[in-house]
Design a protein around this motif. Structure first.
Motif, short mmCIF file in Angstrom:
data_model
loop_
_atom_site.label_atom_id
_atom_site.label_comp_id
_atom_site.label_asym_id
_atom_site.label_seq_id
_atom_site.Cartn_x
_atom_site.Cartn_y
_atom_site.Cartn_z
N ALA A 231 0.82 -1.22 0.00
CA ALA A 231 0.00 0.00 0.00
C ALA A 231 0.85 1.26 0.00
O ALA A 231 0.52 2.23 -0.68
CB ALA A 231 -0.93 0.01 1.21
N VAL A 232 1.91 1.26 0.77
CA VAL A 232 2.65 2.51 0.95
C VAL A 232 3.98 2.59 0.23
O VAL A 232 4.46 3.69 -0.02
CB VAL A 232 2.84 2.86 2.45
CG1 VAL A 232 1.51 3.00 3.16
CG2 VAL A 232 3.70 1.85 3.15
N CYS A 233 4.57 1.48 -0.11
CA CYS A 233 5.88 1.55 -0.77
C CYS A 233 5.91 0.82 -2.10
O CYS A 233 6.70 1.14 -2.96
CB CYS A 233 6.96 0.94 0.12
SG CYS A 233 6.91 1.50 1.81
N ALA B 291 1.58 -0.42 -5.62
CA ALA B 291 0.23 0.12 -5.43
C ALA B 291 0.27 1.56 -4.94
O ALA B 291 -0.76 2.22 -4.85
CB ALA B 291 -0.54 -0.74 -4.44
N GLN B 292 1.47 2.05 -4.60
CA GLN B 292 1.59 3.39 -4.06
C GLN B 292 0.87 4.41 -4.93
O GLN B 292 1.01 4.42 -6.14
CB GLN B 292 3.07 3.72 -3.98
CG GLN B 292 3.36 5.13 -3.53
CD GLN B 292 4.85 5.34 -3.42
OE1 GLN B 292 5.53 4.69 -2.67
NE2 GLN B 292 5.36 6.26 -4.22
N ASN B 293 0.08 5.25 -4.31
CA ASN B 293 -0.71 6.30 -4.99
C ASN B 293 -1.90 5.76 -5.77
O ASN B 293 -2.61 6.55 -6.37
CB ASN B 293 0.13 7.10 -6.01
CG ASN B 293 1.13 8.01 -5.35
OD1 ASN B 293 1.27 8.00 -4.15
ND2 ASN B 293 1.82 8.79 -6.16
N ASP C 252 -4.39 13.89 -0.23
CA ASP C 252 -2.95 13.68 -0.27
C ASP C 252 -2.71 12.19 -0.49
O ASP C 252 -3.19 11.36 0.29
CB ASP C 252 -2.40 14.14 1.09
CG ASP C 252 -0.91 13.87 1.25
OD1 ASP C 252 -0.37 13.00 0.54
OD2 ASP C 252 -0.29 14.51 2.11
N PRO C 253 -1.96 11.84 -1.54
CA PRO C 253 -1.77 10.40 -1.83
C PRO C 253 -1.09 9.65 -0.69
O PRO C 253 -1.38 8.48 -0.45
CB PRO C 253 -0.90 10.39 -3.10
CG PRO C 253 -0.35 11.75 -3.24
CD PRO C 253 -1.27 12.69 -2.54
N THR C 254 -0.20 10.32 0.01
CA THR C 254 0.49 9.65 1.12
C THR C 254 -0.52 9.24 2.19
O THR C 254 -0.51 8.12 2.70
CB THR C 254 1.55 10.57 1.73
OG1 THR C 254 2.41 11.01 0.69
CG2 THR C 254 2.35 9.86 2.80
N GLN C 255 -1.42 10.19 2.51
CA GLN C 255 -2.41 9.90 3.55
C GLN C 255 -3.40 8.85 3.08
O GLN C 255 -3.82 7.99 3.85
CB GLN C 255 -3.09 11.20 3.96
CG GLN C 255 -2.08 12.15 4.59
CD GLN C 255 -2.65 13.48 5.01
OE1 GLN C 255 -3.77 13.83 4.67
NE2 GLN C 255 -1.86 14.24 5.74
N MET C 256 -3.73 8.88 1.79
CA MET C 256 -4.64 7.84 1.28
C MET C 256 -3.97 6.48 1.30
O MET C 256 -4.62 5.46 1.53
CB MET C 256 -5.11 8.17 -0.13
CG MET C 256 -6.35 9.04 -0.13
SD MET C 256 -7.03 9.30 -1.78
CE MET C 256 -8.09 7.87 -1.98
N ASN C 257 -2.68 6.42 1.07
CA ASN C 257 -2.06 5.09 1.08
C ASN C 257 -2.02 4.51 2.50
O ASN C 257 -2.17 3.31 2.68
CB ASN C 257 -0.75 5.02 0.28
CG ASN C 257 0.48 5.66 0.91
OD1 ASN C 257 0.60 5.77 2.12
ND2 ASN C 257 1.43 6.05 0.07
N TYR C 258 -1.91 5.37 3.50
CA TYR C 258 -2.02 4.88 4.89
C TYR C 258 -3.44 4.41 5.18
O TYR C 258 -3.65 3.38 5.82
CB TYR C 258 -1.65 5.98 5.88
CG TYR C 258 -0.16 6.19 6.05
CD1 TYR C 258 0.59 5.29 6.79
CD2 TYR C 258 0.48 7.28 5.48
CE1 TYR C 258 1.96 5.48 6.95
CE2 TYR C 258 1.84 7.47 5.64
CZ TYR C 258 2.57 6.57 6.37
OH TYR C 258 3.92 6.76 6.53
N SER C 259 -4.43 5.19 4.74
CA SER C 259 -5.82 4.81 4.98
C SER C 259 -6.12 3.44 4.38
O SER C 259 -6.75 2.59 5.01
CB SER C 259 -6.78 5.84 4.35
OG SER C 259 -6.67 7.07 5.01
C1 LIG Z 1 2.97 6.19 1.09
O1 LIG Z 1 3.37 6.11 2.43
C2 LIG Z 1 4.70 5.80 2.66
C3 LIG Z 1 4.91 5.74 4.13
O2 LIG Z 1 5.20 4.47 4.55
C4 LIG Z 1 5.63 6.79 2.04
O3 LIG Z 1 6.97 6.41 2.23
C5 LIG Z 1 5.31 6.87 0.58
O4 LIG Z 1 6.10 7.86 -0.02
C6 LIG Z 1 3.87 7.17 0.43
N1 LIG Z 1 3.54 7.27 -0.92
C7 LIG Z 1 3.36 8.44 -1.46
C8 LIG Z 1 3.02 8.41 -2.87
O5 LIG Z 1 3.45 9.47 -0.87
#
Ligand SMILES: *[C@@H]1O[C@H](CO)[C@@H](O)[C@H](O)[C@H]1NC(C)=O
Ligand SMILES: *[C@@H]1O[C@H](CO)[C@@H](O)[C@H](O)[C@H]1NC(C)=O
Ligand SMILES: *[C@@H]1O[C@H](CO)[C@@H](O)[C@H](O)[C@H]1NC(C)=O
Ligand SMILES: *[C@@H]1O[C@H](CO)[C@@H](O)[C@H](O)[C@H]1NC(C)=O
Ligand SMILES: [Zn+2]
Length: 471
Positions: free
Chosen positions: A54-56, A59-61, A444-451
């Protein structure tokens, strides 16, 4: 998200989980909590794989990008609109192309209301066009509009006290924001209360935690036997200004024009897809968000993001080649904003198999950085959810808060099925909620990948445990 439920439950929203209460060690006739803890600890590798993907991983983003394409293509998706119809057809195709199982649509009759053109202009003490949004299900004004003097109140109590002054006026509510759950009653019942004391229209200060001059719409309800008067929301800024003017004794006159109209119910669908369980296919963990939205912004937060991280949860699990023992069922509800219309119909159709629902999950409070899940269920079930959330230690999202309710899963929860809701920063959420600001830019894609990681781990592990969650 829908007001009525929050009215009663919103206050509990952020209470910490049942700390202090004794948690029963014995979760069932066959399995002790200790055994379940050991069983759940065995999911560390699976949870790690889901989080990594999900996060790395590749599938990221993904959920963010899928959602961006969807909302940029379709736009907002009001119940009864062509946009919503198109959105459902696109999602149906998306879910089939994603390789999910048992993809199908379940028909629902939904309300069809359109706002049309609308405007409000302050005529006295000075000319000032105001930003407004009619409230869902409001009637319109005559074509020439309504011109009337304003009565500003800050509460229903003040309206009662000043009832004789309200006749023939436009009531403006300048209620302070005390959290969504408490304050939304002014949006839902404001018109009815104003009509009862003879007002000709009502305007409410938007129910929002923050404002840059943006009105925030939402559902309102009329009452049988009370005249239906037009009602809209105005900005926090205009509500406060009119309150200041009124306190100086200044006479305020507004012209309100609204074309809003209710049409006969329209055809719509709940959209369903599954990963069929390997051992107990009849037993279900339901993961959900709603596909409809208000007719402003893009419905990206509310609830595109909840719908798409729910889809993402199934995609992640499928990509990893995981198949839980129980069926993971994705439901994308229709007409949530009109009062959980799609989810009520779904409950009525499927409640016969309620004993086979292990957990119902809904994400409809935004997808900013998640803090954990809200949960409603027995102490025994809560203890199990806490163990599952411990699997999210690697991303430090382990909280189990006090309340798992959500409009679309409440029917099940009230009938005893454990329920979980994804939790994040509600103050931020209610800054954008039901306004033109509800767009991809707020996400924010980062927050969505955590969700998505949280949602996938919880749904997968609960669906794969040897036993259903205890009631
Ligand atoms: C998704 O979350 C991880 C945190 O583990 C981060 O390192 C990664 O860059 C995030 N992806 C994006 C696209 O921000
Ligand atoms: C994901 O989105 C972030 C922020 O928009 C961007 O910096 C990153 O390059 C994207 N990652 C991938 C793999 O597309
Ligand atoms: C629940 O699932 C079991 C099999 O796991 C099945 O035998 C039973 O009929 C289902 N119950 C209901 C009410 O659907
Ligand atoms: C983990 O999250 C909690 C809040 O849930 C926070 O107080 C704590 O500082 C976080 N720990 C780390 C290492 O980020
Ligand atoms: Zn919503």
């Amino acid at each position: 998200m829908i007001p009525l439920i929050f009215l009663f439950l919103g206050v509990l929203q952020l209470l910490p989980s049942c700390s202090g209460r004794a948690v029963c060690e014995d979760v069932g006739p066959l399995t002790t909590l200790k055994e379940i803890k050991e069983e759940i600890a065995g999911y560390q590798d699976a949870a790690k794989a889901i989080i990594d993907l999900a996060v790395c991983g590749k599938a990221q983003n993904r959920s963010f990008e899928r959602l961006a394409l969807f909302v940029d293509t379709v736009g907002h998706r009001l119940s009864g609109s062509k946009n919503l119809e198109k959105a459902i057809q696109i999602m149906y195709q998306n879910l089939i192309e994603d390789g999910l199982e048992n993809v199908h649509l379940e028909p629902v009759k939904v309300p069809h209301w359109e706002r049309g053109q609308e405007s409000a202009v302050m005529l006295e003490p000075r000319n000032h066009p105001m930003a407004i949004l009619g409230l869902g299900s409001s009637v319109g004004t005559p074509p020439e509009g309504i011109i009337a003097e304003v009565l500003v109140v800050s509460s229903f109590e003040e309206l009662q006290r000043r009832a004789p002054e309200a006749r023939g006026k436009i009531v403006v509510y300048n209620q302070p924001y005390k959290g969504y759950g408490e304050t939304v009653q002014y949006r839902v019942q404001g018109a009815v209360e104003a009509a009862k004391v003879g007002a000709v229209a009502s305007l409410i200060r938007s129910v929002a935690s923050f404002s840059i001059y943006s009105p925030h719409t939402g559902m309102q309800s009329y009452q049988d036997g009370v005249p239906k008067i037009p009602t809209a929301c105005i900005t926090v800024e205009d509500a406060e200004m009119m309150a200041r003017m009124a306190s100086r004794g200044t006479k305020i006159v507004i012209q309100l024009k609204m074309e809003a109209k209710n049409y006969p119910d329209a055809e719509s669908f709940n959209t369903v897809a599954e990963i069929t369980g390997s051992k107990y296919p009849e037993q279900v963990v339901l993961v959900s968000g709603h596909l409809d939205s208000w007719d402003v912004g893009q419905g990206a937060l509310d609830d595109g993001s909840g719908a798409f991280i729910s889809w993402e949860a199934l995609s992640l699990i499928k990509d990893l080649g995981l198949r839980p023992k129980r069926t993971l069922r994705l439901v994308l509800w229709t007409a949530e904003e009109q009062g959980g219309v799609g989810s009520l119909q779904y409950y009525q159709l499927h409640k016969g198999s309620i004993s086979n629902f292990s957990l119902v999950m809904e994400s409809d409070l935004g997808n900013f950085m998640p803090t954990g899940v809200g949960f409603t269920g027995s102490d025994k079930a809560r203890a199990i959810i806490k163990e599952v959330m411990n699997l999210l230690q690697p991303i430090n999202i382990t909280q189990v808060l006090g309340n798992g309710e959500g409009t679309d899963i409440n029917y099940w929860i009230q009938a005893g099925v454990p329920g979980a809701s994804l939790m994040d920063d509600l103050n931020r959420y209610f800054s954008f909620h039901h306004s033109q600001g509800d767009t991809m830019t707020a996400l924010d894609p980062t927050q969505m990948n955590y969700s998505a990681a949280v949602w996938a781990v919880v749904s997968y592990v609960i669906a794969d445990l040897d036993e259903m969650l205890p009631r």
